[in-house]
Design an enzyme around this catalytic site. Structure first.
Site, PDB file in Angstrom:
ATOM      1  N   HIS A 206      -2.027  -1.973   0.267  1.00  0.00           N
ATOM      2  CA  HIS A 206      -1.039  -2.147  -0.803  1.00  0.00           C
ATOM      3  C   HIS A 206       0.355  -1.882  -0.277  1.00  0.00           C
ATOM      4  O   HIS A 206       0.536  -0.989   0.550  1.00  0.00           O
ATOM      5  CB  HIS A 206      -1.329  -1.215  -1.988  1.00  0.00           C
ATOM      6  CG  HIS A 206      -0.680  -1.669  -3.238  1.00  0.00           C
ATOM      7  ND1 HIS A 206       0.608  -1.291  -3.576  1.00  0.00           N
ATOM      8  CD2 HIS A 206      -1.095  -2.531  -4.194  1.00  0.00           C
ATOM      9  CE1 HIS A 206       0.927  -1.883  -4.704  1.00  0.00           C
ATOM     10  NE2 HIS A 206      -0.072  -2.655  -5.100  1.00  0.00           N
TER      11      HIS A 206
ATOM     12  N   ASP B  18      -8.019  -5.090  -6.837  1.00  0.00           N
ATOM     13  CA  ASP B  18      -8.904  -6.253  -6.726  1.00  0.00           C
ATOM     14  C   ASP B  18     -10.239  -5.953  -6.062  1.00  0.00           C
ATOM     15  O   ASP B  18     -11.153  -6.765  -6.131  1.00  0.00           O
ATOM     16  CB  ASP B  18      -8.194  -7.365  -5.943  1.00  0.00           C
ATOM     17  CG  ASP B  18      -6.986  -7.872  -6.699  1.00  0.00           C
ATOM     18  OD1 ASP B  18      -7.122  -8.112  -7.909  1.00  0.00           O
ATOM     19  OD2 ASP B  18      -5.910  -8.014  -6.098  1.00  0.00           O
TER      20      ASP B  18
END
Ligand code: COA
Length: 378
Positions: free
Chosen positions: A264, A315
């Protein structure tokens, strides 16, 4: 000719660390995510998608009357216009559902009499219509490609309930609805992510809300953003068994390939949404008799942390959650849009309120001083 830099401004590839606007919608604070001041842990446990959508748009939680009226407005607007449906049925379905959805939302504006009106009053109406209809569009796509009847939403039911009902054709049980609703809450906004920024860039030219949402859908589609949840499931299917999982990760890292659902830009110590989804993934995969899907995911997660120090994002575990709910893999990213439209709209509204057009500079690396020649002289 030598390269000439005509602009000496700082270069931030991917705009990492660049502050592009002020915002009061959602923010990553420490290791958690807040929507309008409330943590994602609090909201995912106690709130509903409708309540969170109201919160994102109005900067306060609704009271009972406000919530009832908001839910009723959303419910009334879930139905797709018959003329619109007949045009949707003419679209080819042998495309990615996100491509179809992008076109469908653009088309939807042709049935919206307020589509070109950017007044706050018109935007409030479009916000409801876009949010209410996103799930109806995704489920209509699934019905059309499977040559099934497009079901109408049931009145008095939530967006999560109607999505599962229209997707599968049977009334969902309460546990499924609660879980799916929580997934919608978890995905509703995420400060200045790629698609929220796309929304704001399009809005900043004072374009209309449908155009902004179409831009956002296009940005969400990519595998480095929302498209990652689908790719996680594709990856798990490709790996196949637990025994191959560790080696798969090591080979991917050696080949400098991305392991989907991991990493991320902002969270370096883990995404709080992934921690919540991880628990759901464990429970649900066990419930459907496929615990190995969770175990394989956990092993990949563990290996990535050890080998590269990278943690899963939203996700990663949502893939096995949706799979266990019997949702087709290529519908995972459209579901992201069904939820994230709430956040995109909040960004669109905030951008209109204090707008200045986005117009950055590039760091020049091209040629200069060339003289045009006739086509025969080149
Ligand atoms: N798999 C393998 N390596 C990864 C990785 C992943 N998923 N994510 C990041 N890395 C590595 C990069 O290769 C790079 O390594 P290096 O320094 O040795 O070259 C380093 O970690 C930094 O990554 P970078 O791609 O520069 O980070 P970013 O902030 O630009 O990108 C993401 C963030 C989310 C786009 C990126 O982590 C990614 O592509 N993840 C997979 C796609 C995904 O899950 N997207 C959903 C995001 S919510």
């Amino acid at each position: 000719m030598a390269e000439v830099n005509i602009y000496e401004g700082a270069l931030d590839k991917g705009l990492e660390g660049v502050v592009a606007c002020t915002t009061a919608i959602s923010f990553i604070v420490g290791n958690t995510l807040i929507y309008r001041g409330y943590t994602i842990e609090d909201l995912s446990q106690n709130s509903t998608f409708e309540e969170v959508t109201y919160l994102l748009w109005n900067n306060k939680l609704p009271n009972k009357t406000e919530l009832d009226s908001f839910k009723s407005e959303l419910n009334k607007n879930m139905t797709l216009d018959a003329g619109f449906i007949s045009v949707l049925k003419t679209l080819p379905t042998n495309v990615h559902p996100m491509a179809w959805l992008r076109t469908a939302v653009s088309l939807m504006s042709h049935w919206d009499s307020d589509s070109n009106d950017n007044s706050n009053e018109a935007n409030q109406k479009k916000a409801i219509r876009l949010t209410a209809k996103m799930g109806s569009l995704v489920t209509a796509f699934e019905a059309i490609r499977n040559k099934r009847e497009i079901l109408s939403p049931k009145s008095g039911q939530s967006l999560a309930w109607n999505f599962m009902y229209m997707l599968k054709g049977t009334e969902p049980d309460a546990d499924t609805v609660k879980l799916f609703d929580t997934c919608l809450v978890l995905h509703a906004d995420h400060e200045l992510n790629c698609s929220a920024f796309a929304t704001r860039v399009t809005t900043s030219s004072l374009s209309d809300m449908h155009s902004a949402i179409v831009s956002a859908i296009g940005a969400l589609k990519g595998p480095l953003h929302g498209g990652a949840n689908e790719q996680v499931m594709v990856m798990l299917a490709k790996i196949g068994t637990m025994e191959k999982a560790q080696q798969f990760v090591k080979d991917a890292l050696a080949a400098k390939e991305k392991v989907m659902g991991i990493g991320h830009r902002v969270y370096k110590d883990g995404d709080p949404r992934a921690a919540i989804l991880r628990k759901f993934s464990k429970q649900l995969t066990a419930k459907i008799g496929k615990p190995e899907l969770y175990e394989m995911s956990a092993l990949i997660d563990d290996t990535m942390q050890k080998e590269k120090g990278l943690m899963p994002n939203v996700d990663f575990y949502s893939a096995t959650v949706y799979h266990a709910m019997g949702i087709p893999t290529d519908i995972f990213t459209p579901i992201f849009a069904v939820s994230r439209v709430a956040g995109w709209i909040a960004h669109c509204m905030e951008q209109y309120e204090k707008n200045r057009i986005y117009r950055p500079r590039g760091k020049w690396q091209g040629q200069e001083g060339l003289n045009w020649k006739t086509v025969d002289a080149r």
